[in-house]
Write a protein that holds these residues in place. Structure first.
Motif, PDB file in Angstrom:
ATOM      1  N   GLN A 134       0.826  -1.202   0.000  1.00  0.00           N
ATOM      2  CA  GLN A 134       0.000   0.000   0.000  1.00  0.00           C
ATOM      3  C   GLN A 134       0.862   1.255   0.000  1.00  0.00           C
ATOM      4  OE1 GLN A 134      -2.747   0.278   3.284  1.00  0.00           O
ATOM      5  NE2 GLN A 134      -3.925   1.939   2.337  1.00  0.00           N
ATOM      6  N   LYS A 136       3.750   1.538  -1.338  1.00  0.00           N
ATOM      7  CA  LYS A 136       4.330   1.662  -2.680  1.00  0.00           C
ATOM      8  C   LYS A 136       3.359   2.367  -3.629  1.00  0.00           C
ATOM      9  CE  LYS A 136       6.602  -2.020  -3.449  1.00  0.00           C
ATOM     10  NZ  LYS A 136       6.951  -3.404  -3.842  1.00  0.00           N
ATOM     11  N   GLU A 137       2.075   2.126  -3.422  1.00  0.00           N
ATOM     12  CA  GLU A 137       1.057   2.733  -4.278  1.00  0.00           C
ATOM     13  C   GLU A 137       0.659   4.134  -3.811  1.00  0.00           C
ATOM     14  OE1 GLU A 137      -2.223   0.077  -4.209  1.00  0.00           O
ATOM     15  OE2 GLU A 137      -1.218  -1.516  -5.349  1.00  0.00           O
ATOM     16  N   THR A 138       0.833   4.411  -2.522  1.00  0.00           N
ATOM     17  CA  THR A 138       0.307   5.643  -1.933  1.00  0.00           C
ATOM     18  C   THR A 138       1.297   6.798  -1.941  1.00  0.00           C
ATOM     19  OG1 THR A 138      -1.106   4.329  -0.468  1.00  0.00           O
ATOM     20  CG2 THR A 138      -0.720   6.627   0.167  1.00  0.00           C
ATOM     21  N   ARG A 140       4.546   9.016  -3.070  1.00  0.00           N
ATOM     22  CA  ARG A 140       5.394   9.327  -4.223  1.00  0.00           C
ATOM     23  C   ARG A 140       6.854   9.433  -3.799  1.00  0.00           C
ATOM     24  NH1 ARG A 140       7.057  14.181  -6.324  1.00  0.00           N
ATOM     25  NH2 ARG A 140       5.829  15.226  -4.689  1.00  0.00           N
ATOM     26  N   GLN A 163      11.095   6.776  -5.663  1.00  0.00           N
ATOM     27  CA  GLN A 163      10.301   6.863  -4.434  1.00  0.00           C
ATOM     28  C   GLN A 163      11.162   7.053  -3.186  1.00  0.00           C
ATOM     29  OE1 GLN A 163       7.923   3.170  -5.232  1.00  0.00           O
ATOM     30  NE2 GLN A 163       6.281   4.347  -4.273  1.00  0.00           N
TER      31      GLN A 163
END
Length: 254
Positions: A134, A136-138, A140, A163
């Motif tokens: 999560q 990694k997706e959330t 930046r 990131q």
């Protein structure tokens, strides 16, 4: 002296306070001239302090106390953390703390003794996550200490170079989070909880613990077996007599 490298003498006051924390200080080399050993630390409160009137922090004080108990004279060095790790790894009989025992470091050091566990989590001001996937997706941009275990852990977990935002270890990531320059901060829980109230009164959101690895007193890859044995015994003696807990409670009172 260059700002990139500092050598600190352990002050008499700090040693006196440490001796009060140790019920019985018994050294292995009583009567003999003490061997001077280099200990490399960094500014990572409350784990280690470079210049604090109370001492060298939880891990720093335990390391100094163990070295003293084992009969060694302590010479504290401060280098940028990535450089300190490389230097200690390549030297003989140099010590370093606090060092997380993670797979990418396993073969580079001699692991003497665990001082304390270290849980790590993501900290943010806007969105709380519950997993690496999560995060990694959330997020930046994620701030981590330069040369820290956190940086290695995120790379191992597959986070991209874009990131991962390495910053000087200390309060820099907290400041960057407050200014909105990073979206999250991946760091040790006690360190983050210690630093944040000194930076801001805003509520800091913490994820579920994502990683845990013990913090060690470690030595160069080529390290005297006798020194390793004496220091390991000293750390365990300090744990058994309650010194480790007393030092912990000094910097992180309940």
């Amino acid at each position: 002296m260059s700002l990139s490298k500092r050598v600190l003498n352990v002050p008499t006051k700090a040693l006196s306070r440490l001796c009060l924390l140790i019920p019985l200080l018994v050294v292995h080399n009583a009567g003999a001239e003490a061997l001077e050993i280099e200990l490399h630390i960094l500014e990572a409160p409350p784990l280690t302090f470079v210049n604090d009137p109370r001492g060298y922090g939880i891990v720093g004080d335990v390391a100094v106390a163990a070295m003293t108990k084992a009969g060694y004279t302590v010479k504290v060095h401060v280098l940028p953390w990535a450089r300190a790790q490389k230097h200690v790894s390549e030297e003989h009989d140099h010590l370093i703390a606090p060092l997380s025992r993670i797979p990418t470091r396993e073969d580079r050091f001699t692991w003497i003794a665990s001082i304390m566990p270290m849980e790590r989590a993501f900290f943010s001001l806007e969105r709380r996550v519950s997993s690496f996937a999560q995060a990694k997706e959330t997020y930046r941009k994620i701030g981590v200490g330069l040369g820290s275990a956190q940086e290695d852990i995120l790379r191992t977990e597959g986070f991209s170079d874009e990131q991962i935002y390495p910053l000087a270890i200390g309060d820099n990531p907290a400041q960057m989070l407050l200014m909105g320059r990073i979206d999250a901060w991946f760091n040790g829980v006690p360190e983050s909880r210690y630093i944040w109230p000194k930076v801001s009164k805003r509520k800091l959101l913490m994820s579920k613990v994502g990683s845990s690895a013990d913090l060690y007193l470690a030595c160069s890859k080529q390290c005297s077996p006798e020194m390793v044995e004496h220091l390991r015994e000293a750390v365990e003696a300090l744990r058994a007599d309650g010194t480790v807990k007393r030092v912990h409670d000094l910097y992180l009172p309940h």
